[in-house]
Motif scaffolding. Structure first.
Motif, PDB file in Angstrom:
ATOM      1  N   ARG A  58      13.470  -1.410   7.499  1.00 55.72           N
ATOM      2  CA  ARG A  58      13.069  -0.839   6.128  1.00 55.72           C
ATOM      3  C   ARG A  58      12.360   0.255   5.518  1.00 55.72           C
ATOM      4  N   ARG A  59      12.335   0.364   4.307  1.00 58.64           N
ATOM      5  CA  ARG A  59      12.140   2.020   4.455  1.00 58.64           C
ATOM      6  C   ARG A  59      10.621   1.480   3.708  1.00 58.64           C
ATOM      7  N   ILE A  60       9.539   2.185   4.452  1.00 58.78           N
ATOM      8  CA  ILE A  60       7.804   1.725   3.614  1.00 58.78           C
ATOM      9  C   ILE A  60       7.033   3.139   2.990  1.00 58.78           C
ATOM     10  N   PHE A  61       7.760   4.793   3.773  1.00 61.53           N
ATOM     11  CA  PHE A  61       6.788   5.254   2.974  1.00 61.53           C
ATOM     12  C   PHE A  61       7.965   6.282   2.752  1.00 61.53           C
ATOM     13  N   HIS A  62       8.016   7.130   1.853  1.00 66.80           N
ATOM     14  CA  HIS A  62       8.419   8.603   1.880  1.00 66.80           C
ATOM     15  C   HIS A  62       8.224   9.046   0.777  1.00 66.80           C
ATOM     16  N   GLY A  63       7.823  10.393   1.194  1.00 67.56           N
ATOM     17  CA  GLY A  63       7.319  11.252   0.976  1.00 67.56           C
ATOM     18  C   GLY A  63       7.023  13.096   1.601  1.00 67.56           C
ATOM     19  N   PRO A  64       6.037  13.435   0.719  1.00 64.98           N
ATOM     20  CA  PRO A  64       5.649  15.092   2.167  1.00 64.98           C
ATOM     21  C   PRO A  64       5.001  14.100   2.961  1.00 64.98           C
ATOM     22  N   PRO A  65       4.727  15.311   4.777  1.00 64.77           N
ATOM     23  CA  PRO A  65       4.675  14.922   5.411  1.00 64.77           C
ATOM     24  C   PRO A  65       3.425  14.393   4.995  1.00 64.77           C
ATOM     25  N   GLY A  66       2.586  15.563   4.606  1.00 62.59           N
ATOM     26  CA  GLY A  66       1.044  14.971   4.233  1.00 62.59           C
ATOM     27  C   GLY A  66       0.458  14.319   4.347  1.00 62.59           C
ATOM     28  N   ALA A  67       1.273  13.333   3.759  1.00 62.68           N
ATOM     29  CA  ALA A  67       0.711  12.221   2.887  1.00 62.68           C
ATOM     30  C   ALA A  67       1.388  11.540   3.764  1.00 62.68           C
ATOM     31  N   ILE A  68       1.551  11.100   4.823  1.00 59.12           N
ATOM     32  CA  ILE A  68       1.943  10.158   5.702  1.00 59.12           C
ATOM     33  C   ILE A  68       0.201   9.880   6.443  1.00 59.12           C
ATOM     34  N   ARG A  69      -0.263   9.767   6.818  1.00 58.79           N
ATOM     35  CA  ARG A  69      -1.478   9.971   7.653  1.00 58.79           C
ATOM     36  C   ARG A  69      -2.677   9.113   6.511  1.00 58.79           C
ATOM     37  N   GLN A  70      -2.361   9.164   5.472  1.00 62.10           N
ATOM     38  CA  GLN A  70      -3.162   8.155   4.606  1.00 62.10           C
ATOM     39  C   GLN A  70      -2.324   7.278   3.917  1.00 62.10           C
ATOM     40  N   GLU A  71      -1.068   6.628   4.606  1.00 58.74           N
ATOM     41  CA  GLU A  71      -0.757   5.516   4.118  1.00 58.74           C
ATOM     42  C   GLU A  71      -0.822   4.459   4.978  1.00 58.74           C
ATOM     43  N   PRO A  72      -1.327   3.152   4.283  1.00 57.59           N
ATOM     44  CA  PRO A  72      -1.926   2.211   5.050  1.00 57.59           C
ATOM     45  C   PRO A  72      -0.573   1.436   6.135  1.00 57.59           C
ATOM     46  N   ALA A  73       0.396   1.555   5.103  1.00 56.99           N
ATOM     47  CA  ALA A  73       1.612   0.655   5.689  1.00 56.99           C
ATOM     48  C   ALA A  73       2.574   1.622   7.155  1.00 56.99           C
ATOM     49  N   VAL A  74       1.600   2.977   7.001  1.00 55.06           N
ATOM     50  CA  VAL A  74       3.026   4.009   8.431  1.00 55.06           C
ATOM     51  C   VAL A  74       1.711   3.474   9.460  1.00 55.06           C
ATOM     52  N   ILE A  75       0.363   3.440   8.955  1.00 53.66           N
ATOM     53  CA  ILE A  75      -0.636   3.324   9.910  1.00 53.66           C
ATOM     54  C   ILE A  75      -0.435   2.005  11.109  1.00 53.66           C
ATOM     55  N   GLU A  76      -0.173   1.066   9.562  1.00 52.87           N
ATOM     56  CA  GLU A  76      -0.166  -0.364  10.158  1.00 52.87           C
ATOM     57  C   GLU A  76       1.270  -0.666  11.400  1.00 52.87           C
ATOM     58  N   ALA A  77       2.432   0.121  10.751  1.00 48.56           N
ATOM     59  CA  ALA A  77       3.435   0.013  11.487  1.00 48.56           C
ATOM     60  C   ALA A  77       3.438   0.533  13.122  1.00 48.56           C
ATOM     61  N   TYR A  78       3.286   1.716  13.049  1.00 47.75           N
ATOM     62  CA  TYR A  78       2.470   2.659  14.007  1.00 47.75           C
ATOM     63  C   TYR A  78       1.302   1.811  15.236  1.00 47.75           C
ATOM     64  N   LEU A  79       0.812   1.462  14.355  1.00 50.70           N
ATOM     65  CA  LEU A  79      -0.782   1.094  15.051  1.00 50.70           C
ATOM     66  C   LEU A  79      -1.419  -0.807  15.167  1.00 50.70           C
ATOM     67  N   GLY A  80      -0.016  -0.648  14.380  1.00 54.01           N
ATOM     68  CA  GLY A  80      -0.712  -2.229  14.165  1.00 54.01           C
ATOM     69  C   GLY A  80      -1.764  -2.895  13.382  1.00 54.01           C
TER      70      GLY A  80
END
Lengths: 269, 282
Positions: free
Chosen positions: A228-250
């Motif tokens: 599933r797509r959980i994020f779409h946007g400029p690279p700078g915004a990724i660090r702030q995105e809870p769903a991405v942090i959760e996917a990578y770190l649990g």
């Protein structure tokens, strides 16, 4: 302007949903990265776009054409090229012949012209060799054009794959983990190469695990997790995105980080 | 065509061998075309049989002249190649090999059971219309065409799809079309070879085009290699001359062929002529 877009793109493999309703848009002239944990469906997404895998449902639009069911070779004719995660050069052919193969759909000589060696054949071959040499120059392999591709060192094979894909000046270049197995120096020269490719007018869509590389060169990032797509946007915004942090770190680590940011003591669940 | 007396003598004495060398060379090329795109066919003998039977019928029943019969002999094999190739060449792997073995056996049963085809007795009394120069002219033309095609984008596409069909497709190569084209071309070559053979030998029978000759044709290419069109022809010539040299062992012909296949696969994976073709014209 959008060059490539997918709508509800889905691929199931015997019960496993490898790509699950992905909507994505790649802008003309951008470097667009697809990231995500192992098994997120990144390579399947690439195989869907290049046609090696057929979608279960959903559609792919490329430069205004619906290409969802188009055969693989026809997509090359529309201006799409790719490299593979595990290098797939033609190892028994020379470096130059590999790149010439990438020009296959641009050489128009037919069987009659080839057998009778008509002037059109010689002209087409000459143009193709010139274009192939330009592509080898782009990646810095000019001096090795007559070597057998299989004899090249790993880094050169990766660059040859890019030259082969770039020879026909595609509109879109798909790079599947181009920095895999490269040392920091090779990675930074690859980043420079990707920028040169973009500046020469080819849109780049890449899958990569090297986050430094991704943050460095991408104009836009799509993050996948479990298809599933959980994020779409400029690279700078990724660090702030809870769903991405959760996917990578649990979940646990994500909650701790969130708590720390709020200035509170982390509470173990 | 008239030859000087010494050549005439030589040709008369060794006519059968000279014909067989040329015809088997054409068959080796028909095998080469299929192997060059990374496919395996065991139907070359079947295609040859279709060419032989269809041309013999055209001569015996329709009384057509040979200059019509010879080119027309490739039509039936080509149609069968299309019918077998379209469904099987989408699939990778051994499907073509299996389908072509099936074709050979089905055709053998048909030849055996259709009266118009002579049944087990085959067709005899075929007039000798094949001239030595026809065989060798066609062999030279076939080698030249395949050589030139090999040094072009088609040759590069063929080698690429032999190594990695998926990567070749991504490069824009219509893999399925090339596979089908190669199979049809190979059927045409085998069909013409069959017609030449039928009109050189007076008699054709159902067992000349079964599984064993199919394996022999494959062994031409395995022994010679598929690096250039010359390689399989060399293989065919060695395997055609060997039984002549070793006449005393003619009962062991199958054993020799089998042994050569095993040794070639083990020790000469690229064949005797392992040279690789340059894929450019310049």
């Amino acid at each position: 302007m959008t060059l490539l877009s997918t709508a509800g793109l889905t691929r199931k493999f015997a019960g496993l949903v490898a790509v699950d309703g992905v909507d994505m848009a790649v802008e003309v002239g951008s470097v667009h990265a697809v990231i995500g944990p192992n098994g997120a469906g990144k390579t399947t997404l690439f195989n869907l776009i290049s046609g090696l895998v057929e979608p279960t449902s959903g559609s792919i639009d490329f430069n205004g054409n619906d290409i969802s069911r188009l055969p693989v070779h026809a997509r090359a004719g529309l201006g799409m090229a790719r490299s593979f995660q595990n290098i797939r050069i033609f190892s028994a052919m020379t470096v130059l012949e590999n790149v010439l193969t990438g020009l296959h759909s641009t050489i128009t000589a037919g069987v009659g012209a080839i057998v009778l060696r008509l002037p059109g054949f010689h002209r087409a071959e000459k143009t193709a060799v010139e274009r192939a040499r330009m592509a080898l120059e782009l990646v810095g392999l000019s001096s090795k054009s007559e070597l057998l591709a299989g004899a090249l060192p790993y880094g050169d094979q990766r660059r040859l794959e890019i030259a082969r894909a770039m020879a026909a000046h595609p509109r879109l270049l798909l790079l599947d983990e181009p920095a895999a197995g490269m040392n920091p120096a090779e990675t930074s020269s690859l980043a420079a190469l990707v920028r040169r490719i973009r500046d020469a007018g080819t849109t780049v869509l890449l899958v990569e695990h090297d986050m430094g590389f991704v943050m460095d060169i991408s104009d836009a990032v799509t993050v996948l997790n479990f298809g599933r797509r959980i994020f779409h946007g400029p690279p700078g915004a990724i660090r702030q995105e809870p769903a991405v942090i959760e996917a990578y770190l649990g979940k646990k680590m994500a909650a701790r980080l969130a708590a720390r940011k709020d200035g509170q003591k982390a509470i173990a669940p | 065509m008239t030859y000087p007396p010494w050549l005439d003598d030589f040709l008369w004495t060794y006519q059968n061998v000279i014909h067989a060398l040329g015809i088997n060379g054409l068959l080796a090329l028909s095998m080469y075309v299929v192997l060059a795109v990374g496919q395996l066919s065991l139907g070359q003998a079947a295609f040859m049989g279709l060419g032989a039977y269809s041309s013999a019928l055209m001569t015996l029943k329709l009384h057509l002249p040979f200059f019509v019969v010879l080119p027309a002999s490739c039509v039936v094999p080509a149609l069968f190649a299309l019918a077998i190739g379209v469904p099987t060449l989408r699939l990778s792997g051994v499907y073509l090999a299996i389908a072509t073995i099936g074709l050979g056996e089905v055709l053998r049963a048909i030849y055996l059971n259709l009266d118009v085809l002579g049944g087990a007795l085959g067709l005899s009394g075929i007039p000798q219309r094949t001239e030595t120069w026809m065989i060798y002219l066609l062999l030279i033309v076939a080698i030249a065409v395949l050589w030139r095609v090999g040094h072009s984008r088609i040759g590069r596409a063929m080698e690429a799809m032999r190594e990695d069909p998926n990567a070749a497709q991504v490069m824009g190569v219509n893999v399925q079309r090339y596979r089908l084209g190669a199979l049809v071309a190979s059927a045409v070559l085998a069909g013409v070879a069959g017609a030449l053979g039928a009109h050189a030998s007076n008699f054709i029978g159902p067992n000349e085009y079964g599984f064993e000759p199919a394996v022999t044709i494959l062994s031409y290419a395995l022994l010679g290699g598929i690096g250039t069109p010359f390689a399989p022809v060399l293989g065919a010539w060695i395997l055609t001359l060997l039984p002549e040299v070793l006449r005393g062992f003619s009962d062991f012909r199958g054993v020799f062929n089998g042994l050569i296949i095993v040794l070639a696969v083990l020790f000469l994976p690229n064949g005797l002529l392992a040279l690789r073709m340059k894929r450019r014209a310049a």
